[in-house]
Design a protein around this motif. Sequence first.
Motif, PDB file in Angstrom:
ATOM      1  N   SER A  36      18.930 -20.864  20.478  1.00 23.02           N
ATOM      2  CA  SER A  36      18.570 -20.185  21.726  1.00 23.02           C
ATOM      3  C   SER A  36      17.717 -21.121  22.567  1.00 23.02           C
ATOM      4  N   ASP A  37      18.229 -21.531  23.711  1.00 20.73           N
ATOM      5  CA  ASP A  37      17.431 -22.345  24.640  1.00 20.73           C
ATOM      6  C   ASP A  37      16.520 -21.406  25.412  1.00 20.73           C
ATOM      7  N   LEU A  38      15.226 -21.706  25.419  1.00 19.35           N
ATOM      8  CA  LEU A  38      14.246 -20.825  26.070  1.00 19.35           C
ATOM      9  C   LEU A  38      13.452 -21.611  27.101  1.00 19.35           C
ATOM     10  N   THR A  39      13.292 -21.027  28.286  1.00 14.44           N
ATOM     11  CA  THR A  39      12.396 -21.616  29.275  1.00 14.44           C
ATOM     12  C   THR A  39      11.605 -20.485  29.927  1.00 14.44           C
ATOM     13  N   ALA A  40      10.538 -20.829  30.633  1.00 15.13           N
ATOM     14  CA  ALA A  40       9.676 -19.777  31.188  1.00 15.13           C
ATOM     15  C   ALA A  40       8.967 -20.277  32.435  1.00 15.13           C
ATOM     16  N   PHE A  41       8.704 -19.348  33.337  1.00 13.72           N
ATOM     17  CA  PHE A  41       8.035 -19.638  34.606  1.00 13.72           C
ATOM     18  C   PHE A  41       6.928 -18.611  34.818  1.00 13.72           C
ATOM     19  N   SER A  42       5.815 -19.064  35.355  1.00 15.11           N
ATOM     20  CA  SER A  42       4.710 -18.155  35.673  1.00 15.11           C
ATOM     21  C   SER A  42       5.131 -17.190  36.774  1.00 15.11           C
ATOM     22  N   LEU A  43       4.798 -15.914  36.604  1.00 19.11           N
ATOM     23  CA  LEU A  43       5.118 -14.944  37.657  1.00 19.11           C
ATOM     24  C   LEU A  43       4.169 -15.086  38.845  1.00 19.11           C
ATOM     25  N   ALA A  44       2.976 -15.632  38.612  1.00 19.90           N
ATOM     26  CA  ALA A  44       2.032 -15.813  39.717  1.00 19.90           C
ATOM     27  C   ALA A  44       2.521 -16.897  40.678  1.00 19.90           C
ATOM     28  N   GLU A  83       4.561 -16.701  14.581  1.00 19.02           N
ATOM     29  CA  GLU A  83       5.305 -16.794  13.319  1.00 19.02           C
ATOM     30  C   GLU A  83       6.571 -17.588  13.569  1.00 19.02           C
ATOM     31  N   ASP A  84       7.033 -18.243  12.512  1.00 22.50           N
ATOM     32  CA  ASP A  84       8.253 -19.057  12.619  1.00 22.50           C
ATOM     33  C   ASP A  84       8.834 -19.167  11.223  1.00 22.50           C
ATOM     34  N   THR A  85       9.899 -18.434  10.953  1.00 21.07           N
ATOM     35  CA  THR A  85      10.472 -18.432   9.599  1.00 21.07           C
ATOM     36  C   THR A  85      11.482 -19.564   9.408  1.00 21.07           C
ATOM     37  N   CYS A  86      11.798 -20.279  10.476  1.00 18.89           N
ATOM     38  CA  CYS A  86      12.773 -21.374  10.368  1.00 18.89           C
ATOM     39  C   CYS A  86      12.067 -22.718  10.252  1.00 18.89           C
ATOM     40  N   GLY A  87      11.220 -23.037  11.234  1.00 21.77           N
ATOM     41  CA  GLY A  87      10.409 -24.255  11.146  1.00 21.77           C
ATOM     42  C   GLY A  87      10.970 -25.479  11.834  1.00 21.77           C
ATOM     43  N   ARG A  88      12.168 -25.396  12.380  1.00 21.94           N
ATOM     44  CA  ARG A  88      12.685 -26.576  13.057  1.00 21.94           C
ATOM     45  C   ARG A  88      13.369 -26.209  14.363  1.00 21.94           C
ATOM     46  N   HIS A  89      12.816 -26.719  15.442  1.00 22.65           N
ATOM     47  CA  HIS A  89      13.320 -26.456  16.792  1.00 22.65           C
ATOM     48  C   HIS A  89      13.227 -27.763  17.569  1.00 22.65           C
ATOM     49  N   ASP A  90      13.952 -27.848  18.657  1.00 29.43           N
ATOM     50  CA  ASP A  90      13.951 -29.070  19.471  1.00 29.43           C
ATOM     51  C   ASP A  90      13.261 -28.814  20.815  1.00 29.43           C
ATOM     52  N   ALA A 135      14.394 -27.501  27.755  1.00 29.21           N
ATOM     53  CA  ALA A 135      14.050 -26.178  27.225  1.00 29.21           C
ATOM     54  C   ALA A 135      13.456 -26.297  25.822  1.00 29.21           C
ATOM     55  N   PHE A 136      12.782 -25.218  25.397  1.00 25.88           N
ATOM     56  CA  PHE A 136      12.386 -25.099  23.989  1.00 25.88           C
ATOM     57  C   PHE A 136      13.622 -24.551  23.279  1.00 25.88           C
ATOM     58  N   VAL A 173      10.616 -15.094  31.175  1.00 27.94           N
ATOM     59  CA  VAL A 173      11.179 -15.988  30.171  1.00 27.94           C
ATOM     60  C   VAL A 173      12.689 -15.780  30.158  1.00 27.94           C
ATOM     61  N   ALA A 174      13.421 -16.867  30.093  1.00 26.62           N
ATOM     62  CA  ALA A 174      14.879 -16.789  30.008  1.00 26.62           C
ATOM     63  C   ALA A 174      15.324 -17.455  28.718  1.00 26.62           C
ATOM     64  N   MET A 175      16.330 -16.875  28.101  1.00 23.75           N
ATOM     65  CA  MET A 175      16.829 -17.453  26.835  1.00 23.75           C
ATOM     66  C   MET A 175      18.320 -17.239  26.738  1.00 23.75           C
ATOM     67  N   THR A 176      18.943 -18.019  25.851  1.00 20.94           N
ATOM     68  CA  THR A 176      20.401 -17.992  25.735  1.00 20.94           C
ATOM     69  C   THR A 176      20.832 -17.826  24.282  1.00 20.94           C
ATOM     70  N   ALA A 177      22.102 -17.491  24.137  1.00 22.08           N
ATOM     71  CA  ALA A 177      22.845 -17.762  22.893  1.00 22.08           C
ATOM     72  C   ALA A 177      23.675 -19.001  23.230  1.00 22.08           C
ATOM     73  N   CYS A 178      23.394 -20.101  22.540  1.00 21.35           N
ATOM     74  CA  CYS A 178      23.829 -21.435  23.007  1.00 21.35           C
ATOM     75  C   CYS A 178      25.343 -21.599  22.998  1.00 21.35           C
ATOM     76  N   SER A 179      25.810 -22.322  24.012  1.00 16.97           N
ATOM     77  CA  SER A 179      27.240 -22.543  24.254  1.00 16.97           C
ATOM     78  C   SER A 179      27.741 -23.887  23.730  1.00 16.97           C
ATOM     79  N   ALA A 180      26.862 -24.722  23.184  1.00 16.07           N
ATOM     80  CA  ALA A 180      27.258 -26.084  22.784  1.00 16.07           C
ATOM     81  C   ALA A 180      27.683 -26.098  21.329  1.00 16.07           C
TER      82      ALA A 180
END
Lengths: 203, 203
Positions: A36-44, A83-90, A135-136, A173-180
Amino acid sequence: MVVGSVERIAPCSGRAVELDTGDELIVIDPMGQQVSDLTAFSLADTAEYLSSGRSIDYASKLWLSSGDLLYSNRSTPMFTILEDTCGRHDFTLTPCSKKMFEMLYGEEEGRPGCEGNLAAALAPYGIGIDRIPVAFNIFMHVAFDEAGVVSVLPPLSRAGDFVRLRAEMPMVVAMTACSAGQSNNFSYKPIDFRVERRSAAVA
Amino acid sequence: MVVGSVERIAPCSGRAVELDTGDELIVIDPMGQQVSDLTAFSLADTAEYLSSGRSIDYASKLWLSSGDLLYSNRSTPMFTILEDTCGRHDFTLTPCSKKMFEMLYGEEEGRPGCEGNLAAALAPYGIGIDRIPVAFNIFMHVAFDEAGVVSVLPPLSRAGDFVRLRAEMPMVVAMTACSAGQSNNFSYKPIDFRVERRSAAVA
């Protein structure tokens, strides 16, 4: 906390949700080996956004996990990883995109990729495709050897693995189910998420 | 080519220059062990900018050098690295900034850092500080161990080392003589550059 229901992001699509300070977002890999690619922007002020470079610099590590903070381009905490039960993200690669599919995979179907799906989800906030940053990439398994050569490997996530993020500012916050294909071991699965609201007022 | 004279970027400052397609920019470390943060924006539309994530993804390596292309967020080549006598640069960390100096070094002098110096150089183009992305940090020596822990080491550049970049679109490029002690082994030296114009018309 006001616990929301689990929502599903269909394969190869994206979603945006607003979070208030203290709300918690749980991003779940329901079947395993999906990203899941995640990005976020401040609402302010949406000129403030989630920054890979600031986050890696302040954590002093490339692979962020439980206890780490994710920072904005203004060096303000946006998320705490509770919390993070996986431990590996890019946090080094840009989201897959139509152009990337053409260049790396020879695709001609014009699929929007995570970049297009994030931009579509963020369009109501006036955030266009040029502003989708690195993205995270939750559950994405990227490795670098000593020469810096990139390997994109199947995610280490198993069914049910999740990351729990606490919002540290009001944000979208926006997130995806990845297409790659390469990122999700060519499985193109969905992603689930749940929001736990700090206060019923904004639930 | 019309060979311009060598210009000096004073310690802890920045400069912007316009390049046309085919122009070559030579960024030189005149004394050794100094870093230059470089970023670039298309002159046709400054929403298009130099992207770390795209460049790393397409090169499939973290450390870019001779023969590699640097891409924009729109997946268009912005630079070709024609020559590189040093061989080690960073493309993962955001430029040093006032806030970063406060957080990592406990500084209170309010020095602008490379972020502020890039933004000042780009102000005539309407590019504000929020739009300074992860830069191509020339000569910056960042290493990651197997656990992903970041080390910022003294640059490998010796006096006279340089990188020669060919512009692949009309652009404004901004670069600095880096202000972060850790990046330049606390030497705070200048950076030199020279532009070789493809055509006399734009010299």
